[in-house]
Design an enzyme around this catalytic site. Structure first.
Site, PDB file in Angstrom:
ATOM      1  N   SER A   1      11.729   0.915   7.478  1.00 48.82           N
ATOM      2  CA  SER A   1      11.228  -0.543   7.095  1.00 48.82           C
ATOM      3  C   SER A   1      12.050  -1.669   7.815  1.00 48.82           C
ATOM      4  O   SER A   1      13.320  -1.598   7.365  1.00 48.82           O
ATOM      5  CB  SER A   1      10.863  -0.658   5.779  1.00 48.82           C
ATOM      6  N   ARG A   2      11.606  -2.554   8.357  1.00 48.30           N
ATOM      7  CA  ARG A   2      12.456  -3.806   8.853  1.00 48.30           C
ATOM      8  C   ARG A   2      12.878  -4.654   7.762  1.00 48.30           C
ATOM      9  O   ARG A   2      13.913  -5.384   7.915  1.00 48.30           O
ATOM     10  CB  ARG A   2      11.706  -4.466   9.895  1.00 48.30           C
TER      11      ARG A   2
ATOM     12  N   LYS B   1      -5.423   2.756   7.224  1.00 47.26           N
ATOM     13  CA  LYS B   1      -6.513   1.841   7.723  1.00 47.26           C
ATOM     14  C   LYS B   1      -6.387   0.682   7.788  1.00 47.26           C
ATOM     15  O   LYS B   1      -5.359   0.098   6.832  1.00 47.26           O
ATOM     16  CB  LYS B   1      -7.833   2.086   6.903  1.00 47.26           C
TER      17      LYS B   1
ATOM     18  N   ILE C   1       0.605  -1.362   0.144  1.00 47.73           N
ATOM     19  CA  ILE C   1      -0.109  -0.079  -0.082  1.00 47.73           C
ATOM     20  C   ILE C   1       0.863   1.047  -0.039  1.00 47.73           C
ATOM     21  O   ILE C   1       0.415   2.346  -0.830  1.00 47.73           O
ATOM     22  CB  ILE C   1      -1.055   0.173   1.281  1.00 47.73           C
TER      23      ILE C   1
ATOM     24  N   ASP D   1     -10.466  -6.351   6.270  1.00 50.64           N
ATOM     25  CA  ASP D   1      -9.004  -5.463   5.914  1.00 50.64           C
ATOM     26  C   ASP D   1      -9.819  -4.639   4.631  1.00 50.64           C
ATOM     27  O   ASP D   1      -9.977  -3.416   4.725  1.00 50.64           O
ATOM     28  CB  ASP D   1      -7.952  -6.015   5.516  1.00 50.64           C
TER      29      ASP D   1
END
Length: 311
Positions: free
Chosen positions: A37-38, A92, A15, A170
């Site tokens: 970001s991991r 969201k 996303i 979702d």
């Protein structure tokens, strides 16, 4: 705040890459200064960090962040950002639970920072015209059909089947974000039938029955295994005929056949325009009505085990 808002994106999944980064790039209000970001994902030419703490300890100035992580870790990330005085946009759903979302709302208020629990589908082109038209109508019933193929839209996203991942809700919460925005009265869950794969913790299909405070019925069908044509449709029967929203709210059809032209450049550019307005005004936007309906559906729903989901 004058000048561009210095923004970091936290979580670089599908996303973020498909929607957030292009919307930020097209905005004059924001300057992307870092990503976090991991999993090693990064945006070319932008400073990258594996942890929020690493970003905070750098010399990079940050005014705001967009949190695009899976919902299970969203509260901790947003809490850390708010504690540093950064404004926060939450993709969201805003958190894995109502309690987490409410805690973030209270923290933002205490820190006098902007918190935006974003519902991108509310910015779909057909939603504002639908809301305006319905304002003067008697609503008699609502039907929602949200059917999509999880293998197409969420490939390899195991988090969606874990506790706090929402499963079919979702995408389904997008429909709820629309109807709670365009209908005049609050909604209450009266019953739900949720189908949960035997190897998952979240539903893959189901129905939700609701009514508003005047007794108007709202029926919702959800399917995460839809093949062929995908459908994200809402039909609202009124005293003046049936209004229809299609393609997730992108298209609205009035009973006389009229289809008004789009009034914005897309959901996420409009989302970021609103985020900038909130920051400039020193305000928050934390509507938890869609999340509350999902929570109530889990509480009141009948959970039925179905065949395992194999991607």
């Amino acid at each position: 705040m004058s000048g561009a808002i210095r923004l970091a994106v936290i979580g670089l999944g599908k996303i973020a890459r498909d929607q957030h980064l292009p919307a930020i790039a097209s905005s004059d209000a924001f300057e992307l200064v870092a990503t976090v970001s991991r999993d090693g994902a990064r945006s070319d030419g932008i400073p990258h960090f594996e942890e929020v703490g690493d970003l905070a300890e750098s010399n990079i100035g940050v005014d705001a962040v967009s949190v695009c992580t899976p919902p299970q870790v969203r509260r901790a990330v947003a809490q850390a950002a708010l504690a540093r005085g950064w404004h926060v946009l939450l993709e969201k759903p805003p958190a894995a639970t109502l309690g987490e979302a409410e805690a973030l709302r209270d923290l933002a208020c205490a820190r006098e920072t902007t918190l935006f629990a974003s519902w991108h589908s509310r910015h779909a082109a057909g939603v504002a015209p639908a809301r305006a038209w319905l304002a003067d109508r008697e609503i008699r019933s609502v039907r929602i059909a949200w059917r999509e193929d999880v293998r197409v839209w969420h490939p390899g996203q195991a988090w969606i089947w874990q506790p706090g991942g929402f499963g079919v809700f979702d995408p389904g919460i997008n429909a709820l974000s629309i109807i709670t925005h365009i209908l005049p009265r609050p909604l209450f869950v009266t019953a739900a039938d949720l189908e949960v794969p035997e190897n998952c913790a979240a539903p893959i299909a189901g129905t939700v029955s609701m009514c508003d405070s005047a007794g108007v019925n709202v029926a919702m069908e959800l399917d995460f295994l839809q093949q062929g044509p995908q459908s994200w449709d809402i039909a609202i029967e009124t005293d003046a005929g049936t209004l229809r929203l299609a393609k997730g709210g992108a298209e609205v059809s009035f009973p006389d056949g009229r289809q008004p032209p789009a009034e914005n450049d897309g959901e996420y550019p409009a989302l970021y325009a609103h985020y900038a307005e909130l920051i400039r005004a020193g305000e928050s936007d934390v509507d938890l009505a869609p999340l509350r309906i999902v929570a109530d559906a889990f509480l009141k729903g009948r959970h039925r085990q179905v065949a395992a989901f194999i991607e």
